[in-house]
Design an enzyme around this catalytic site. Structure first.
Site, short mmCIF file in Angstrom:
data_model
loop_
_atom_site.label_atom_id
_atom_site.label_comp_id
_atom_site.label_asym_id
_atom_site.label_seq_id
_atom_site.Cartn_x
_atom_site.Cartn_y
_atom_site.Cartn_z
N LYS A 24 -11.25 37.23 19.13
CA LYS A 24 -12.27 38.22 19.44
C LYS A 24 -13.53 37.55 19.96
CE LYS A 24 -12.76 41.78 16.78
NZ LYS A 24 -12.33 42.87 17.67
N ARG A 72 -5.56 66.42 -9.11
CA ARG A 72 -6.55 66.22 -8.06
C ARG A 72 -6.28 64.94 -7.28
NH1 ARG A 72 -8.49 68.95 -4.65
NH2 ARG A 72 -8.63 70.51 -6.32
N GLU A 107 -9.10 39.22 23.16
CA GLU A 107 -9.99 40.34 23.48
C GLU A 107 -10.94 39.93 24.60
OE1 GLU A 107 -12.41 43.06 20.56
OE2 GLU A 107 -13.65 41.34 21.12
N LYS A 121 -8.79 49.17 10.26
CA LYS A 121 -9.88 50.01 9.75
C LYS A 121 -9.30 51.07 8.81
CE LYS A 121 -12.81 49.27 13.79
NZ LYS A 121 -13.42 49.88 15.00
N ASP A 167 -11.55 45.60 25.93
CA ASP A 167 -12.44 46.26 24.99
C ASP A 167 -13.65 46.88 25.69
OD1 ASP A 167 -13.24 46.96 22.32
OD2 ASP A 167 -14.74 45.39 22.41
#
Length: 206
Positions: A95, A28, A125, A63, A148
């Site tokens: 960011k 599995r 960004e 991610k 963005d």
């Protein structure tokens, strides 16, 4: 079957031989892993196929599932995508939260340049045309600009302004689009003239 091969429904991809208790104890886990990574490669290839005629590169993000980053990024490569950053250590990515903490884009860029002893690439960004104009006035320009969540029209305007500034400064600035990009709208994003499109959740967490 080799990695990257296209499969038909019900096609056998591997045969295992050995003690039944050993095979059944890990069956599995193997199936889950193969299914997940094959799914990532498949959806990556679907995204890439929409970008080929536009010459735009598909990037992944950080991610990924905890502990599976190396495997999931490998699956992206098998599907025709390109790995972006592995972690926080291999590039300066400025960011919105960094800009807020620093006070403005200039202060954030100056701090990154000052600390960039190993000459890593710096990516900035931006979330508006106002921020685009703000960084284009700086002495130190980033290597990559991430647009963005800009609209198509805003992206086209931003790309035009960045290209003109890069030409005047004689500096290569690559332009990345990010935010809310999926299989339905990625072609329209690619038409805006950017170099790269990063997709996170839709590739590795979908």
């Amino acid at each position: 079957m080799r990695d990257g091969a296209f499969l038909q429904k019900n096609e056998v991809i591997a045969t295992f031989e050995g003690p039944a208790i050993t095979i059944l104890s890990c069956e599995r886990t193997m199936l889950n892993l193969i299914s997940r990574l094959s799914g990532i490669s498949t959806i990556t290839n679907k995204f890439v196929s929409k970008l080929i005629m536009h010459g735009v590169q598909l990037l992944d993000t950080r991610k990924t599932l905890a502990g599976y980053r190396e495997l999931e990024k490998y699956a992206v490569r098998v599907g025709g995508g390109t790995n972006h950053r592995q972690g926080l250590y291999d590039m300066f990515l400025i960011k919105d939260n960094h800009i807020q903490i620093a006070g403005n884009i200039k202060k954030a860029m100056d701090a990154a340049v000052k600390k960039n002893k190993s000459k890593k690439q710096i990516e900035l960004e931006v979330e508006s045309l106002k921020q685009v104009d703000e960084f284009l006035r700086l002495k130190h320009l980033p290597d990559i600009v991430m647009l963005d969540n800009l609209s198509y029209e805003e992206m086209e305007i931003a790309v035009d302004r960045i290209r003109k500034k890069a030409k005047l400064a004689k500096k290569e600035i690559r332009i990345e689009a990010s935010g809310g990009i999926n299989i339905e709208n990625i072609t329209e994003v690619a038409k805006c003239g950017i170099d790269m499109i990063s997709v996170g959740t839709a590739l590795t967490l979908g």
